[in-house]
Design an enzyme around this catalytic site. Structure first.
Site, PDB file in Angstrom:
ATOM      1  N   CYS A   2       0.871  -1.172   0.000  1.00  0.00           N
ATOM      2  CA  CYS A   2       0.000   0.000   0.000  1.00  0.00           C
ATOM      3  C   CYS A   2       0.907   1.221   0.000  1.00  0.00           C
ATOM      4  O   CYS A   2       1.554   1.528   1.003  1.00  0.00           O
ATOM      5  CB  CYS A   2      -0.910   0.006   1.226  1.00  0.00           C
ATOM      6  N   GLU A 106      -3.419   0.972  -6.312  1.00  0.00           N
ATOM      7  CA  GLU A 106      -2.461  -0.086  -6.661  1.00  0.00           C
ATOM      8  C   GLU A 106      -2.204  -0.004  -8.159  1.00  0.00           C
ATOM      9  O   GLU A 106      -3.069   0.461  -8.922  1.00  0.00           O
ATOM     10  CB  GLU A 106      -3.009  -1.456  -6.266  1.00  0.00           C
TER      11      GLU A 106
END
Length: 231
Positions: A2, A106
């Site tokens: 992340c 992402e």
């Protein structure tokens, strides 16, 4: 992994969701939270047991570091090793926190380069990510409070994007995460039906870009009939 996320709801809204008390940090909405930036974090006060919402820097600076410039300051911690890795084990045992997010990003490999995607709860609710925090004090009295986000193997939904994902705590686990003595039991991938994702603009690649347009869906570029041109 992340490495970027969005937290655009107000600190008042975060307080209402997570039941925090005390003063609120002076933080503006951020659609592109990046490493080294300040962000809202939910912590438990060790004496009163109340939840507080504070501004911490993203990138964990271990309390034992002599010089911040001499140590790695990771933004993520792996669930598999967080209890034993020297950088994280003290914080995992004593200083756990929740990182409120509205969405996270992402990148997926695609013809022409990596394409960013936004990921959020299907029901539009805020997510609470499992995190760790540290307080570092310099010899001159400087104090730096920082945090990292814990990641686990991706669930079936997100595996199409990446093999890792942040640990998302359901609301009924928030107290156990902040106060319990068996935190490792909570470090697992989110249910497959919790999240959705969609492609967004490469503008999110730069921390200088910040605004709601970063979460707008952008169809991927069309691939020529003969396939992508060879490099």
């Amino acid at each position: 992994m992340c490495g970027r996320y969005a937290q655009f709801r107000s600190v008042e809204a975060i307080r209402a969701v997570f039941g925090t008390t005390g003063p609120l940090p002076n933080l503006a909405p951020n659609w592109n939270v990046s490493p080294s930036q300040m962000a809202p974090v939910v912590r438990r006060h060790p004496e009163t047991g109340e939840r507080h919402l504070d501004a911490l820097r993203w990138g964990l600076l271990p309390h034992w570091a002599r010089d911040p410039k001499s140590v790695r300051q990771p933004i993520n911690a792996r669930a598999e090793t967080v209890a034993t890795a020297p950088t994280f084990r003290d914080a995992f045992a004593r200083r756990r926190c929740i990182v409120p997010v509205d969405a996270f990003y992402e990148w997926k490999q695609a013809p022409g380069g990596k394409r960013p995607h936004a990921i959020a709860a299907r029901d539009g609710e805020m997510l609470g990510l499992a995190g760790l925090w540290e307080g570092w004090r310099g010899e001159g009295g400087e104090v730096i409070r920082s945090f990292a986000i814990i990641t686990a193997n991706a669930n079936a939904t997100l595996r199409a994007l990446h093999d890792r994902m942040p640990v998302i705590l359901p609301p009924d686990a928030w107290t156990a995460w902040l106060e319990g003595d068996q935190p490792a039991e909570l470090l697992r991938p989110a249910p497959d039906d919790l999240l959705r994702f969609w492609p967004v603009s490469t503008a999110v690649n730069s921390p200088r870009n910040n605004g709601p347009e970063l979460l707008e869906e952008v169809p991927p570029p069309a691939v020529p009939a003969g396939g992508p041109n060879p490099a």
